[in-house]
Design a protein around this motif. Structure first.
Motif, PDB file in Angstrom:
ATOM      1  N   GLN A   1       0.829  -1.202   0.000  1.00 45.64           N
ATOM      2  CA  GLN A   1       0.000   0.000   0.000  1.00 45.64           C
ATOM      3  C   GLN A   1       0.866   1.256   0.000  1.00 45.64           C
ATOM      4  OE1 GLN A   1       0.607  -1.854   2.469  1.00 45.64           O
ATOM      5  NE2 GLN A   1       0.918  -0.671   4.324  1.00 45.64           N
ATOM      6  N   ARG A   2       0.244   2.429   0.075  1.00 46.98           N
ATOM      7  CA  ARG A   2       1.000   3.681   0.001  1.00 46.98           C
ATOM      8  C   ARG A   2       1.830   3.914   1.259  1.00 46.98           C
ATOM      9  NH1 ARG A   2      -3.923   3.950  -1.723  1.00 46.98           N
ATOM     10  NH2 ARG A   2      -4.721   4.664   0.290  1.00 46.98           N
ATOM     11  N   SER A   3       1.253   3.632   2.410  1.00 49.02           N
ATOM     12  CA  SER A   3       1.934   3.912   3.681  1.00 49.02           C
ATOM     13  C   SER A   3       2.727   2.689   4.124  1.00 49.02           C
ATOM     14  CB  SER A   3       0.908   4.293   4.761  1.00 49.02           C
ATOM     15  OG  SER A   3      -0.037   3.250   4.937  1.00 49.02           O
ATOM     16  N   VAL A   4       3.741   2.351   3.362  1.00 48.24           N
ATOM     17  CA  VAL A   4       4.547   1.176   3.667  1.00 48.24           C
ATOM     18  C   VAL A   4       6.014   1.596   3.746  1.00 48.24           C
ATOM     19  CG1 VAL A   4       4.718   0.521   1.227  1.00 48.24           C
ATOM     20  CG2 VAL A   4       5.110  -1.195   2.978  1.00 48.24           C
ATOM     21  N   ALA A   5       6.712   1.112   4.772  1.00 44.58           N
ATOM     22  CA  ALA A   5       8.125   1.438   4.951  1.00 44.58           C
ATOM     23  C   ALA A   5       8.989   0.259   4.499  1.00 44.58           C
ATOM     24  CB  ALA A   5       8.408   1.777   6.416  1.00 44.58           C
ATOM     25  N   TYR A   6      10.220   0.564   4.096  1.00 42.53           N
ATOM     26  CA  TYR A   6      11.116  -0.485   3.624  1.00 42.53           C
ATOM     27  C   TYR A   6      12.123  -0.862   4.710  1.00 42.53           C
ATOM     28  CZ  TYR A   6      14.301   3.439   2.730  1.00 42.53           C
ATOM     29  OH  TYR A   6      15.091   4.554   2.854  1.00 42.53           O
TER      30      TYR A   6
END
Length: 471
Positions: free
Chosen positions: A123-128
């Motif tokens: 989704q858009r609010s995803v961290a790596y």
């Protein structure tokens, strides 16, 4: 608040002035700087909240002691409890990533933990993340074991007969091609890795499951995807299911009963009750999407129904320990089937947050299970008739934070991912400190920006998704 800012500004000026003077004396130095000593005495303190908790990506329970389990959060690190969630301790705060995709306990040694960083959704609010970590002392110390360019780890599986053999399903970077993407294997405890399933620079591996009877037999699902600012490319012709019968030395693409064409994220599960039964939930087109079952170890597949979930956010399935026909599906509302996927019904979530991502079923008492969702961790002992919420996990995902000018203690506001817009005090006079009861909602839904009248702290403006604005 102004007093604090004035003091901090004074400290900064004190440190910068010598730096400026030093620059005159040493012409080679061209940048002003803040000495680390200026900030070394400052530390963060938690002010909460935990009343809404936050998105949970994975849960791992110690099979030898179910009171001990680990909670991997999408944006809040890794937490451990040794008392059924009476309290939790953060155990990953000093590592290179705050975003976790999966956690796995070594089946031969529950003291050894493997963590894949980078949330495994799209989704858009995803961290790596920055690769795979290992701990040999129940999470006290950690070592990064590589695959630092994977960014998003789908799953980690360990050979139950040999702890040195580890498989990592790496989804790869979300916003661009390349990176450490595919299925990786280590035969030396993670000191080195070999890519054993390589599809393309746009297609990684989302899931991997191992036959409990034979660790040489593996099933893996490839996921072709890339996120753009303007859209999400959620699938393609390279998404597929693969099988190996020789521990990953070679792979066969399973096509008998799996339609060709564009497919998205694929979740896999093997029935512990009968490992000949393999399930796949496939996101895709009207033709390809659905819930599939194989009763012959993947040799052939049957589409049981058109049921599937959103590939960028769910597609996790879990088999019942003793009934081959019961499978649970993580979804906005958790669902389950009792007939092998022909029909699905709600698990039952009264007074529980939705948007579910992971599950653990107690093999000794199958009416007892734990779910992780956008609202944190919930536990049931009566097959989802009632739920216990763990209101002590402060992993709320804030998008943006604002403060007011209230006195004597200013308040902090923030819009959150799927947990409303919240406000709470920076301090209290309560001997217990800031409690959940001190926090309050200003508006529901996904929160975003908050603005407070600079002269009247009672006047608050808040937003929620789709353009909502309240005062």
């Amino acid at each position: 608040m102004y007093r604090y800012l004035t003091c901090l500004l004074a400290l900064i000026i004190i440190e910068i002035v010598p730096a400026r003077a030093q620059k005159k004396n040493h012409q080679k130095q061209t940048d002003y700087y803040l000495k680390s000593s200026l900030l070394s005495g400052l530390s963060f303190r938690s002010i909460g909240p935990a009343l809404s908790s936050g998105r949970v990506a994975d849960i791992a329970v110690n099979p030898d002691n179910t009171a001990e389990y680990y909670v991997a959060s999408a944006s809040g690190g890794l937490w451990k409890t040794i008392n059924h969630g009476t309290d939790f301790q953060p155990i990953f705060d000093h590592q290179g990533s705050y975003s976790i995709g999966c956690i796995t306990l070594d089946p031969s040694n529950s003291h050894t933990l493997w963590v894949g960083t980078g949330e495994n959704n799209g989704q858009r609010s995803v961290a790596y993340g920055d690769g795979v970590y290992r701990s040999d002392d129940n999470g006290k110390t950690w070592k990064n074991m590589g695959l630092k360019n994977s960014e998003h780890i789908g799953k980690i599986v360990i050979d139950p007969d040999n702890s040195d053999i580890i498989y990592v399903a790496a989804q790869g970077p979300l916003w661009n091609e390349g990176g450490d993407r595919g299925l990786y294997k280590s035969v030396d405890g993670g000191n080195s890795w070999e890519k054993i399933l390589d599809i393309s620079e746009y297609t990684g591996v989302n899931d991997i499951v191992m036959d409990p009877r034979d660790p040489q037999v593996l099933y893996a699902s490839a996921w072709q995807r890339e996120r753009k600012v303007f859209t999400f490319i959620s699938g393609g012709p390279e998404s597929a299911i693969y099988k190996s019968t020789n521990a990953g030395e070679s792979w066969d693409k399973l096509t008998n009963g799996i339609p060709s064409g564009d497919k998205g994220r694929i979740g896999l599960a093997i029935s512990p009750a009968n490992p000949d039964y393999v399930y796949a939930i496939i996101d895709g087109t009207e033709k390809t999407a659905g819930f599939y079952r194989s009763v012959d170890r993947g040799a052939s597949w049957e589409k049981m129904s058109s049921y599937h979930t959103s590939g960028n956010y769910y597609q996790e399935i879990y088999c019942h320990p003793y009934n081959k026909d019961i499978v649970y599906s993580m979804n906005t509302w958790a669902m389950f089937t009792q007939d092998g996927g022909k029909t699905f019904q709600g698990v039952g979530e009264p007074n529980k947050h939705v948007d579910n991502h992971c599950m653990w079923i107690d093999p000794s008492h199958t009416s007892h299970f734990i779910m992780g969702c956008d609202g944190g961790v919930y536990e049931t002992w009566d097959n989802a008739k009632t739920w216990q919420f763990k209101a002590n996990l402060p992993i709320t995902q804030f998008y943006k934070v604002a403060t007011d000018n209230d006195f004597p203690f200013y308040h902090v506001y923030g819009g959150t991912q799927d947990n409303a817009t919240l406000g709470g005090p920076s301090r209290t006079i309560n001997s217990s400190g800031i409690t959940n009861a001190d926090w309050y909602n200003t508006v529901f839904g996904d929160g975003f920006q908050t603005q407070i009248d600079p002269e009247d702290p009672d006047i608050v403006y808040s937003q929620w998704q789709y353009g909502g604005l309240v005062r």
